[in-house]
Design a protein around this motif. Structure first.
Motif, PDB file in Angstrom:
ATOM      1  N   MET A   1       0.845  -1.183   0.000  1.00 35.99           N
ATOM      2  CA  MET A   1       0.000   0.000   0.000  1.00 35.99           C
ATOM      3  C   MET A   1       0.888   1.243   0.000  1.00 35.99           C
ATOM      4  O   MET A   1       1.925   1.276   0.649  1.00 35.99           O
ATOM      5  N   ILE A   2       0.452   2.259  -0.698  1.00 33.80           N
ATOM      6  CA  ILE A   2       1.204   3.508  -0.785  1.00 33.80           C
ATOM      7  C   ILE A   2       0.472   4.587   0.009  1.00 33.80           C
ATOM      8  O   ILE A   2      -0.732   4.773  -0.133  1.00 33.80           O
ATOM      9  N   LEU A   3       1.226   5.286   0.854  1.00 30.85           N
ATOM     10  CA  LEU A   3       0.723   6.442   1.590  1.00 30.85           C
ATOM     11  C   LEU A   3       1.392   7.681   1.031  1.00 30.85           C
ATOM     12  O   LEU A   3       2.617   7.698   0.839  1.00 30.85           O
ATOM     13  N   HIS A   4       0.602   8.717   0.788  1.00 34.71           N
ATOM     14  CA  HIS A   4       1.147   9.994   0.348  1.00 34.71           C
ATOM     15  C   HIS A   4       1.108  10.943   1.536  1.00 34.71           C
ATOM     16  O   HIS A   4       0.062  11.094   2.181  1.00 34.71           O
ATOM     17  N   ILE A   5       2.263  11.562   1.816  1.00 32.29           N
ATOM     18  CA  ILE A   5       2.385  12.363   3.034  1.00 32.29           C
ATOM     19  C   ILE A   5       2.891  13.761   2.686  1.00 32.29           C
ATOM     20  O   ILE A   5       3.911  13.921   2.017  1.00 32.29           O
ATOM     21  N   LYS A   6       2.180  14.750   3.179  1.00 32.82           N
ATOM     22  CA  LYS A   6       2.517  16.149   2.927  1.00 32.82           C
ATOM     23  C   LYS A   6       3.554  16.644   3.940  1.00 32.82           C
ATOM     24  O   LYS A   6       3.560  16.212   5.082  1.00 32.82           O
ATOM     25  N   ASN A   7       4.410  17.547   3.501  1.00 32.95           N
ATOM     26  CA  ASN A   7       5.417  18.247   4.306  1.00 32.95           C
ATOM     27  C   ASN A   7       6.684  17.446   4.571  1.00 32.95           C
ATOM     28  O   ASN A   7       7.467  17.813   5.448  1.00 32.95           O
ATOM     29  N   MET A   8       6.911  16.388   3.853  1.00 33.84           N
ATOM     30  CA  MET A   8       8.192  15.672   3.962  1.00 33.84           C
ATOM     31  C   MET A   8       9.163  16.378   3.017  1.00 33.84           C
ATOM     32  O   MET A   8       8.977  16.349   1.808  1.00 33.84           O
ATOM     33  N   VAL A   9      10.184  17.018   3.579  1.00 37.12           N
ATOM     34  CA  VAL A   9      11.069  17.831   2.737  1.00 37.12           C
ATOM     35  C   VAL A   9      12.556  17.506   2.890  1.00 37.12           C
ATOM     36  O   VAL A   9      13.379  18.117   2.232  1.00 37.12           O
ATOM     37  N   CYS A  10      12.899  16.567   3.771  1.00 38.78           N
ATOM     38  CA  CYS A  10      14.316  16.288   3.981  1.00 38.78           C
ATOM     39  C   CYS A  10      14.513  14.864   4.493  1.00 38.78           C
ATOM     40  O   CYS A  10      13.556  14.156   4.774  1.00 38.78           O
ATOM     41  N   ASP A  11      15.769  14.471   4.612  1.00 41.31           N
ATOM     42  CA  ASP A  11      16.090  13.129   5.091  1.00 41.31           C
ATOM     43  C   ASP A  11      15.627  12.897   6.529  1.00 41.31           C
ATOM     44  O   ASP A  11      15.218  11.795   6.886  1.00 41.31           O
ATOM     45  N   ALA A  70      -0.048  17.497  -6.513  1.00 45.12           N
ATOM     46  CA  ALA A  70       0.604  18.767  -6.174  1.00 45.12           C
ATOM     47  C   ALA A  70       1.800  18.525  -5.265  1.00 45.12           C
ATOM     48  O   ALA A  70       2.866  19.126  -5.433  1.00 45.12           O
ATOM     49  N   GLU A  71       1.641  17.631  -4.310  1.00 41.70           N
ATOM     50  CA  GLU A  71       2.747  17.311  -3.393  1.00 41.70           C
ATOM     51  C   GLU A  71       3.889  16.628  -4.149  1.00 41.70           C
ATOM     52  O   GLU A  71       5.063  16.874  -3.877  1.00 41.70           O
ATOM     53  N   GLN A  72       3.553  15.772  -5.096  1.00 41.92           N
ATOM     54  CA  GLN A  72       4.571  15.105  -5.917  1.00 41.92           C
ATOM     55  C   GLN A  72       5.349  16.134  -6.744  1.00 41.92           C
ATOM     56  O   GLN A  72       6.581  16.037  -6.879  1.00 41.92           O
ATOM     57  N   ILE A  73       4.675  17.126  -7.273  1.00 43.64           N
ATOM     58  CA  ILE A  73       5.321  18.197  -8.038  1.00 43.64           C
ATOM     59  C   ILE A  73       6.272  18.969  -7.131  1.00 43.64           C
ATOM     60  O   ILE A  73       7.427  19.236  -7.499  1.00 43.64           O
TER      61      ILE A  73
END
Length: 186
Positions: A1-11, A70-73
């Protein structure tokens, strides 16, 4: 299953998300900026637990397809500007179309609808944040920064920098307080 998560910007974001999912007894197969692949499918109540756990760290589960796109972009642009080792010598529309596998007009329309700004403005804001970071470190000249960020000249970088920040790069560099934004604030 794939979860899309907003605000992940770094390691570090990836490490936090992975740790939180493991605390909940889940097995992330891969954790990338904005996306987690789980070994198993999860139920709606588990999704609520995940959403609650991640919200404490400023992350948000995305269910809507347009918001996910939008998050992927944003993730593609952040990766290109902040984590690429090469100077920015790409055509943004071609780059995004190739990475997202959709026509640029569709990508652009959805991004503008969800984010209330154009991809171009978001791209420029990210470039200016990267320029602020480079100015803060003081390792490169303004000319080298302009080259790294694919500006045609120092004057072009300076004009765009001033338009976004109301300061010239030179004035910004002399300020003692750090006016940089975190990537998820842009």
């Amino acid at each position: 299953m794939i979860l899309h998560i907003k605000n992940m910007v770094c390691d570090r974001c990836k490490m936090v998300v992975k740790a939180e999912l493991e605390k909940l007894g889940l097995n992330p197969v891969s954790v990338e900026l904005g996306k987690v692949v789980l070994a198993e499918n999860i139920q709606a109540d588990d999704q609520l637990k995940i959403a609650e756990s991640l919200s404490h760290f400023g992350f948000e589960l995305l269910a809507d397809k347009k918001t996910q796109l939008a998050e992927q972009i944003k993730t593609c642009i952040i990766n290109l500007i902040h984590y690429s080792k090469e100077p920015l010598k790409v055509n943004m529309s071609t780059y995004l179309s190739e990475h997202i596998q959709l026509e640029y007009t569709q990508i652009s329309t959805i991004f503008s609808e969800v984010e209330n700004q154009t991809i171009e403005k978001y791209f420029i804001a990210q470039k200016i944040e990267k320029a602020k970071e480079m100015l803060t470190y003081g390792e490169l000249t303004l000319g080298e920064i302009a080259y790294q960020l694919n500006y045609s000249s120092v004057a072009h970088l300076s004009a765009q920098f001033k338009k976004v920040t109301t300061l010239t790069p030179t004035v910004y560099k002399t300020l003692t307080s750090d006016l940089r934004k975190t990537l998820d604030e842009i």
